[in-house]
Design an enzyme around this catalytic site. Structure first.
Site, short mmCIF file in Angstrom:
data_model
loop_
_atom_site.label_atom_id
_atom_site.label_comp_id
_atom_site.label_asym_id
_atom_site.label_seq_id
_atom_site.Cartn_x
_atom_site.Cartn_y
_atom_site.Cartn_z
N THR A 15 0.88 -1.15 0.00
CA THR A 15 0.00 0.00 0.00
C THR A 15 0.92 1.20 0.00
O THR A 15 2.02 1.11 0.49
CB THR A 15 -0.84 -0.02 1.29
OG1 THR A 15 -1.63 -1.20 1.28
CG2 THR A 15 -1.74 1.18 1.43
N SER A 64 -11.55 -1.10 5.59
CA SER A 64 -10.16 -0.70 5.40
C SER A 64 -9.66 0.03 6.64
O SER A 64 -10.45 0.41 7.51
CB SER A 64 -10.09 0.23 4.19
OG SER A 64 -8.81 0.78 4.05
N GLY A 107 0.28 0.45 5.92
CA GLY A 107 0.53 -0.25 7.18
C GLY A 107 -0.65 -1.04 7.71
O GLY A 107 -0.65 -1.43 8.87
O1 DON Z 1 -7.28 -1.24 3.28
C1 DON Z 1 -6.56 -1.69 4.15
O2 DON Z 1 -6.66 -1.38 5.31
C2 DON Z 1 -5.43 -2.63 3.78
N1 DON Z 1 -5.73 -3.30 2.55
C3 DON Z 1 -4.17 -1.83 3.68
C4 DON Z 1 -2.98 -2.71 3.57
C5 DON Z 1 -1.75 -2.01 3.91
O3 DON Z 1 -1.72 -0.85 4.25
C6 DON Z 1 -0.51 -2.79 3.89
N2 DON Z 1 0.63 -1.92 3.88
N3 DON Z 1 1.59 -2.05 4.50
#
Ligand code: DON
Length: 585
Positions: free
Chosen positions: A385, A456, A476
């Protein structure tokens, strides 16, 4: 006459030399006087320096923060395919014409998903069915969100933004250290897919750093996308082929899912505290709820600008995050579930929580024990992300978090189009007690259902007040709201400068598992104090990766700044952008 010409030229040259010296002196004087200094075009913070250059180019061509941010996001298909490209989704907070908008281009569950496909006959969820598989792929929202952002809020035509991205891709792209590292880390998962293996591991090893990035298919796709916009993904060969590939790997995404995908314009979650106005993403993100509740509860507890003290604030933040994260059990796509959340924006909504924050030790253990069966594993953070923060001199700002979920999403790379497809279906709950890859247990509101957006944690945010504008966010997973909160506390409560605020150690609690996570640079005395309060501490290499851009000061002489967090790897870049230097004749 020749000689006459020479004689006549001498005084002209002298006078032009004189004029040149005068002009230089004048410009030097201007530059030294704050009110006439060259005003920056804006400030950008993003994961890769080459993507920041794309944003710079767009601002210099007369684009605004939204044009630049979308250009950066699209260029990440070349520079950061772990999270970039067109196969995922995201949220964007936009300040445009003095109004704040929240754009939701989050992925949706395909209409054809059948829950039984994710369970063994005995009713137990199939391990990893929503990770590196076709069954993990949700309908991507990026192909629709990016053009929507430009059409609604941009200043440049869509084609022009894409031209700048394509030009950068054509200059030749090389594999970054960070891409190489992530290809190494996820070699086992990615090489399960033939095309992904051939393209990224051509001789059995991950593409080495500085080798050419295989971007031709993506460039070709962007050329057609520049002409057709979102329709490219609605009708014809592209959606057909995407559905076919996902189907080959057992997934449910169909052409009809792409045809019917809708970007949502939502009301941002807004609140005021500490003399600032905050605007953040509401459901289907938990981010706004957690951030608003946390800042307001801290304020209730007496943590206010100039009055906050270091150790007590850590204890308060830990307790607050632990409690507020539990409300994830009641969250989900607001189109499917009327919200039962308390209204934490109102003092009455927060009042029942305040006594819990004074208790020692915190009283959630019974609840955690009865609900949590996941063993308390917290997945390591990846680069799946990313966040883009851009502000410009025109008064536009963009705070946008985009995701494929895990690094390289599902691992399925569309070789004809040059991007990875997400595995966002893992953000759903398969059962109310089964933890997802982040150890999150989520409630009925977030059970997998056709057409639904998964819950999310992404927390893109805009903060205004006291002559400042900030665009901030982070990747994160569940650690995102904690990371954004920590930096905002440092900036707004402690008055620390941006670089210091971002590099400081952070902590994180998400309710389940009942552990307080911390970055290793947390001072010993703070750790001891937190343990003394009854928390079980667990070190993690990093908590988010924060991207901040903003300005402060009056209209003339505003100071722009941009800082990117380098805790998770090299490359993250914050840069103030100036007009292109005038070429000297
Ligand atoms: O939308 C969400 O909360 C997750 N799919 C985000 C994933 C994420 O931030 C991973 N990154 N380190």
């Amino acid at each position: 006459m020749r000689s006459g010409g020479i004689i006549q030229r001498i005084p002209r040259d002298l006078s032009s030399l004189f004029r040149g010296v005068l002009r230089t002196l004048f410009l030097l004087l201007l530059a030294r006087s704050p009110s006439y200094a060259v005003e920056p075009l804006g400030a950008i913070s993003a994961v890769d320096p080459r993507a920041v250059e794309v944003g710079e180019e767009i601002l210099r061509e007369g684009g605004n923060a939204v044009d630049a941010g979308v250009g950066i996001a699209l260029s990440l298909g070349y520079f950061y395919p772990q999270a970039g490209g067109l196969g995922g989704g995201g949220f964007a907070l936009v300040l445009s014409g003095g109004t704040i908008y929240a754009l939701d281009f989050r992925e949706t569950a395909p209409r054809g998903v059948t829950l039984s496909a994710y369970f063994l006959p005995d009713g137990v969820p199939i391990p990893k069915a929503t990770l590196y598989t076709g069954k993990a792929v949700a309908t991507p929202g990026m192909p629709f969100g990016h053009p929507e952002l430009i059409h609604r809020f941009g200043r440049l035509p869509w084609e022009r933004v894409l031209e700048i991205v394509i030009r950068k891709g054509e200059e030749g792209v090389s594999v970054s250290e960070r891409l190489h590292r992530d290809l190494q880390r996820f070699q086992k998962e990615l090489t399960a897919f033939g095309d992904t293996q051939q393209i990224f591991y051509p001789d059995g090893n991950p593409l080495p750093p500085h080798s050419p990035f295989p971007g031709t298919a993506y460039t070709e796709l962007l050329r057609t996308y520049a002409r057709k916009g979102r329709d490219l993904f609605r009708e014809g060969i592209v959606p057909r082929r995407i559905a076919e590939v996902v189907g080959e790997f057992g997934g449910f995404l169909s052409e009809e899912d792409l045809r019917s995908y809708r970007v949502r314009i939502r009301n941002p979650l807004r609140w005021k505290v500490w003399g600032y106005e905050f605007a953040c993403m509401d459901l289907p993100s938990s981010g706004g709820f957690i951030l608003s509740g946390a800042t307001l509860l801290l304020n209730d507890l007496g943590f206010q600008p100039g009055k906050a003290r270091r150790i007590p604030y850590r204890v308060a933040v830990s307790k607050i995050l632990r409690i507020l994260s539990l409300y994830r059990l009641e969250m989900g796509d607001p189109d499917f579930l009327p919200s039962t959340l308390p209204n934490l924006l109102k003092a009455e909504g927060r009042a029942p929580l305040l006594p819990l924050l004074h208790l020692h030790p915190p009283p959630l253990t019974d609840l955690v024990q009865s609900l949590f069966r996941g063993g308390g594993i917290l997945a390591p953070e990846g680069g799946e992300t990313t966040h883009i923060s851009v502000v410009d001199h025109l008064g536009t700002a963009l705070s946008m978090t985009i995701t494929l979920n895990l690094p390289f999403g599902s691992g399925i790379y569309l070789r004809e189009y040059g991007f990875f497809l997400n595995n966002e279906l893992d953000d759903f709950a398969l059962t109310p007690t089964n933890p997802n890859v982040y150890g999150l247990i989520q409630g009925r509101g977030n059970l997998l259902e056709p057409g639904k957006r998964p819950l999310s944690s992404m927390t893109p945010c805009l903060v205004m007040g006291k002559g400042k504008l900030l665009a901030i966010g982070s990747p994160g997973g569940p650690r995102i709201p904690s990371a954004v909160l920590e930096v905002l506390i440092k900036l707004l409560l402690f008055g620390e400068p941006p670089e210091k605020a971002i590099s400081a150690p952070r902590i994180h609690h998400q309710g389940f598992p009942d552990l307080l996570f911390y970055e290793p640079s947390l001072p010993d005395e703070e750790r001891v104090e937190l343990e003394g309060e009854g928390f079980t501490l667990s070190a993690v290499p990093s908590i988010g990766e924060v991207y901040l851009a903003g300005w402060e000061g009056e209209r003339k002489g505003r100071r722009f700044f941009a800082v990117a967090d380098t805790k998770r790897g090299p490359g993250a870049t914050g840069r103030v952008i100036y007009p292109r230097p005038k070429s000297r004749r």
